[in-house]
Design a protein around this motif. Structure first.
Motif, PDB file in Angstrom:
ATOM      1  N   GLN A  90       0.827  -1.211   0.000  1.00  0.00           N
ATOM      2  CA  GLN A  90       0.000   0.000   0.000  1.00  0.00           C
ATOM      3  C   GLN A  90       0.860   1.259   0.000  1.00  0.00           C
ATOM      4  O   GLN A  90       0.597   2.198  -0.750  1.00  0.00           O
ATOM      5  CB  GLN A  90      -0.948  -0.009   1.211  1.00  0.00           C
ATOM      6  N   VAL A  91       1.898   1.292   0.834  1.00  0.00           N
ATOM      7  CA  VAL A  91       2.787   2.445   0.875  1.00  0.00           C
ATOM      8  C   VAL A  91       3.539   2.572  -0.453  1.00  0.00           C
ATOM      9  O   VAL A  91       3.690   3.679  -0.984  1.00  0.00           O
ATOM     10  CB  VAL A  91       3.767   2.353   2.070  1.00  0.00           C
ATOM     11  N   GLU A 106      11.736   4.370   3.367  1.00  0.00           N
ATOM     12  CA  GLU A 106      12.550   4.077   4.549  1.00  0.00           C
ATOM     13  C   GLU A 106      13.093   5.341   5.203  1.00  0.00           C
ATOM     14  O   GLU A 106      13.253   5.402   6.419  1.00  0.00           O
ATOM     15  CB  GLU A 106      13.706   3.155   4.147  1.00  0.00           C
ATOM     16  N   GLN A 107      13.354   6.367   4.398  1.00  0.00           N
ATOM     17  CA  GLN A 107      13.961   7.578   4.938  1.00  0.00           C
ATOM     18  C   GLN A 107      12.968   8.523   5.605  1.00  0.00           C
ATOM     19  O   GLN A 107      13.309   9.202   6.560  1.00  0.00           O
ATOM     20  CB  GLN A 107      14.691   8.346   3.824  1.00  0.00           C
ATOM     21  N   LEU A 108      11.718   8.590   5.118  1.00  0.00           N
ATOM     22  CA  LEU A 108      10.763   9.540   5.650  1.00  0.00           C
ATOM     23  C   LEU A 108       9.478   8.896   6.175  1.00  0.00           C
ATOM     24  O   LEU A 108       9.069   9.147   7.312  1.00  0.00           O
ATOM     25  CB  LEU A 108      10.405  10.585   4.573  1.00  0.00           C
ATOM     26  N   ILE A 109       8.849   8.056   5.357  1.00  0.00           N
ATOM     27  CA  ILE A 109       7.535   7.528   5.726  1.00  0.00           C
ATOM     28  C   ILE A 109       7.597   6.637   6.954  1.00  0.00           C
ATOM     29  O   ILE A 109       6.816   6.803   7.897  1.00  0.00           O
ATOM     30  CB  ILE A 109       6.894   6.791   4.530  1.00  0.00           C
ATOM     31  N   LYS A 110       8.533   5.692   6.971  1.00  0.00           N
ATOM     32  CA  LYS A 110       8.618   4.762   8.103  1.00  0.00           C
ATOM     33  C   LYS A 110       8.906   5.483   9.423  1.00  0.00           C
ATOM     34  O   LYS A 110       8.218   5.235  10.419  1.00  0.00           O
ATOM     35  CB  LYS A 110       9.667   3.691   7.815  1.00  0.00           C
ATOM     36  N   PRO A 111       9.880   6.414   9.477  1.00  0.00           N
ATOM     37  CA  PRO A 111      10.099   7.142  10.735  1.00  0.00           C
ATOM     38  C   PRO A 111       8.870   7.960  11.169  1.00  0.00           C
ATOM     39  O   PRO A 111       8.552   8.016  12.359  1.00  0.00           O
ATOM     40  CB  PRO A 111      11.286   8.069  10.427  1.00  0.00           C
ATOM     41  N   LEU A 113       5.692   7.234  10.465  1.00  0.00           N
ATOM     42  CA  LEU A 113       4.701   6.277  10.962  1.00  0.00           C
ATOM     43  C   LEU A 113       5.030   5.819  12.380  1.00  0.00           C
ATOM     44  O   LEU A 113       4.141   5.703  13.227  1.00  0.00           O
ATOM     45  CB  LEU A 113       4.618   5.061  10.035  1.00  0.00           C
ATOM     46  N   LYS A 114       6.303   5.569  12.632  1.00  0.00           N
ATOM     47  CA  LYS A 114       6.710   5.145  13.968  1.00  0.00           C
ATOM     48  C   LYS A 114       6.426   6.237  14.998  1.00  0.00           C
ATOM     49  O   LYS A 114       5.937   5.954  16.090  1.00  0.00           O
ATOM     50  CB  LYS A 114       8.193   4.765  13.964  1.00  0.00           C
ATOM     51  N   ASP A 115       6.706   7.502  14.647  1.00  0.00           N
ATOM     52  CA  ASP A 115       6.444   8.614  15.561  1.00  0.00           C
ATOM     53  C   ASP A 115       4.951   8.749  15.859  1.00  0.00           C
ATOM     54  O   ASP A 115       4.544   8.934  17.008  1.00  0.00           O
ATOM     55  CB  ASP A 115       6.973   9.931  14.983  1.00  0.00           C
ATOM     56  N   VAL A 116       4.134   8.649  14.815  1.00  0.00           N
ATOM     57  CA  VAL A 116       2.683   8.759  14.989  1.00  0.00           C
ATOM     58  C   VAL A 116       2.178   7.625  15.871  1.00  0.00           C
ATOM     59  O   VAL A 116       1.404   7.846  16.819  1.00  0.00           O
ATOM     60  CB  VAL A 116       1.951   8.775  13.629  1.00  0.00           C
ATOM     61  N   CYS A 117       2.598   6.409  15.579  1.00  0.00           N
ATOM     62  CA  CYS A 117       2.152   5.261  16.368  1.00  0.00           C
ATOM     63  C   CYS A 117       2.594   5.377  17.822  1.00  0.00           C
ATOM     64  O   CYS A 117       1.828   5.067  18.734  1.00  0.00           O
ATOM     65  CB  CYS A 117       2.678   3.961  15.764  1.00  0.00           C
ATOM     66  N   LEU A 118       3.814   5.822  18.027  1.00  0.00           N
ATOM     67  CA  LEU A 118       4.325   5.979  19.390  1.00  0.00           C
ATOM     68  C   LEU A 118       3.492   7.009  20.159  1.00  0.00           C
ATOM     69  O   LEU A 118       3.124   6.786  21.311  1.00  0.00           O
ATOM     70  CB  LEU A 118       5.794   6.392  19.367  1.00  0.00           C
ATOM     71  N   SER A 119       3.135   8.106  19.496  1.00  0.00           N
ATOM     72  CA  SER A 119       2.373   9.174  20.148  1.00  0.00           C
ATOM     73  C   SER A 119       0.916   8.801  20.381  1.00  0.00           C
ATOM     74  O   SER A 119       0.341   9.140  21.410  1.00  0.00           O
ATOM     75  CB  SER A 119       2.420  10.447  19.307  1.00  0.00           C
ATOM     76  N   VAL A 120       0.327   8.101  19.425  1.00  0.00           N
ATOM     77  CA  VAL A 120      -1.117   7.851  19.481  1.00  0.00           C
ATOM     78  C   VAL A 120      -1.461   6.459  20.018  1.00  0.00           C
ATOM     79  O   VAL A 120      -2.382   6.323  20.824  1.00  0.00           O
ATOM     80  CB  VAL A 120      -1.745   8.043  18.073  1.00  0.00           C
ATOM     81  N   LEU A 121      -0.732   5.451  19.557  1.00  0.00           N
ATOM     82  CA  LEU A 121      -1.110   4.068  19.863  1.00  0.00           C
ATOM     83  C   LEU A 121      -0.202   3.370  20.865  1.00  0.00           C
ATOM     84  O   LEU A 121      -0.552   2.314  21.384  1.00  0.00           O
ATOM     85  CB  LEU A 121      -1.153   3.254  18.561  1.00  0.00           C
ATOM     86  N   GLY A 122       0.992   3.881  21.083  1.00  0.00           N
ATOM     87  CA  GLY A 122       1.895   3.266  22.051  1.00  0.00           C
ATOM     88  C   GLY A 122       3.086   2.581  21.419  1.00  0.00           C
ATOM     89  O   GLY A 122       3.215   2.481  20.197  1.00  0.00           O
ATOM     90  N   ASN A 127       6.593  -0.448  17.398  1.00  0.00           N
ATOM     91  CA  ASN A 127       7.494  -1.568  17.109  1.00  0.00           C
ATOM     92  C   ASN A 127       6.992  -2.401  15.936  1.00  0.00           C
ATOM     93  O   ASN A 127       7.792  -2.960  15.181  1.00  0.00           O
ATOM     94  CB  ASN A 127       7.675  -2.441  18.350  1.00  0.00           C
ATOM     95  N   ASN A 128       5.661  -2.510  15.776  1.00  0.00           N
ATOM     96  CA  ASN A 128       5.107  -3.263  14.644  1.00  0.00           C
ATOM     97  C   ASN A 128       5.442  -2.601  13.313  1.00  0.00           C
ATOM     98  O   ASN A 128       5.589  -3.280  12.304  1.00  0.00           O
ATOM     99  CB  ASN A 128       3.589  -3.406  14.777  1.00  0.00           C
ATOM    100  N   ILE A 129       5.563  -1.294  13.303  1.00  0.00           N
ATOM    101  CA  ILE A 129       5.900  -0.568  12.071  1.00  0.00           C
ATOM    102  C   ILE A 129       7.268  -1.005  11.558  1.00  0.00           C
ATOM    103  O   ILE A 129       7.519  -1.030  10.363  1.00  0.00           O
ATOM    104  CB  ILE A 129       5.864   0.963  12.304  1.00  0.00           C
ATOM    105  N   GLU A 130       8.129  -1.379  12.474  1.00  0.00           N
ATOM    106  CA  GLU A 130       9.478  -1.811  12.089  1.00  0.00           C
ATOM    107  C   GLU A 130       9.445  -3.029  11.171  1.00  0.00           C
ATOM    108  O   GLU A 130      10.338  -3.228  10.354  1.00  0.00           O
ATOM    109  CB  GLU A 130      10.309  -2.114  13.350  1.00  0.00           C
ATOM    110  N   SER A 131       8.397  -3.848  11.253  1.00  0.00           N
ATOM    111  CA  SER A 131       8.319  -5.065  10.441  1.00  0.00           C
ATOM    112  C   SER A 131       7.830  -4.798   9.014  1.00  0.00           C
ATOM    113  O   SER A 131       7.826  -5.707   8.186  1.00  0.00           O
ATOM    114  CB  SER A 131       7.413  -6.099  11.115  1.00  0.00           C
TER     115      SER A 131
END
Length: 162
Positions: A90-91, A106-111, A113-122, A127-131
Motif C-alpha cells: 500500500q505504501v 525508509e527515509q521519511l515515511i517509516k520514521p 509512521l513510527k512517531d505517529v504510532c508511538l504518540s497515538v497508539l503506544g 514496534n510493529n511498524i518496524e516489520s
C-alpha cells in the motif's frame, strides 16, 4: 489421522498448496485436513466468496500466482505478518502515485509512521511498524509486481473480449 493430499482439482474451487496444504487463494484461510474434500472446499467458496463461484480455473490460477507473490519474497517464504506485507504494498503504491523516489519509504515515511504510532497508539504499535519492509529495493520490487499484475489483467481482459 493421516494428512490429506492436495489434488490439482482443488484449484478449481480456489485452493492451493502455496505455503501450507489447502489455502484459499482469495482470503488466505487454511482449512483443516478434514475439510480437504472437494465438496467442503466448494462450500467455502460458495459461502465466503459467492461472487467468484462461477469463475474458471484460469481465474484461480491467476489468483494463485498473485497469492504466491504475497507469500514469497525473493524465493523465500515471507516470515513477517501479512499485514506488514500488505502495508508495504500500500505504501509502495502511494509512493508510485506521488512519483517520489523509492527511498522515501525508509527515509521519511517509516520514521513518521513510527512517531505517529508511538504518540497515538503506544510503543507496541510503533514496534510493529518496524516489520513493514520499505527499503528502496523493496518498494521498487513492489511497484514492479503491481505493474506486472495490472498488465496481465488488462491483457487477459482484452483477450476475453475478442
Amino acid at each position: 489421522m493421516a494428512k490429506r493430499r492436495y489434488k490439482e482439482e482443488f484449484l478449481t474451487v480456489g485452493f492451493t498448496k502455496a505455503v501450507r496444504n489447502g489455502e484459499c487463494v482469495l482470503c488466505g484461510e487454511v482449512l483443516s485436513n478434514e475439510s480437504m474434500k472437494i465438496n467442503k472446499l466448494d462450500r467455502h467458496l460458495q459461502t465466503k466468496h459467492p461472487l467468484h463461484r462461477d469463475k474458471s480455473k484460469d481465474f484461480f490460477i491467476c489468483k494463485e500466482e498473485s497469492f504466491k507473490k504475497q507469500c514469497f519474497d525473493g524465493g523465500k517464504v515471507f516470515k513477517g505478518n501479512r499485514g506488514a506485507l500488505r502495508a508495504s504494498y500500500q505504501v509502495s503504491l502511494h509512493i508510485a502515485k506521488a512519483k517520489k523516489p523509492h527511498s522515501i519509504g525508509e527515509q521519511l515515511i517509516k520514521p513518521c509512521l513510527k512517531d505517529v504510532c508511538l504518540s497515538v497508539l503506544g510503543e507496541d504499535a510503533a514496534n510493529n511498524i518496524e516489520s513493514v519492509p520499505l527499503s528502496n529495493n523493496t518498494v521498487a520490487s513492489r511497484i514492479k509486481d503491481m505493474s506486472a499484475d495490472i498488465q496481465k489483467t488488462v491483457t487477459e481482459e482484452i483477450l476475453q473480449h475478442k
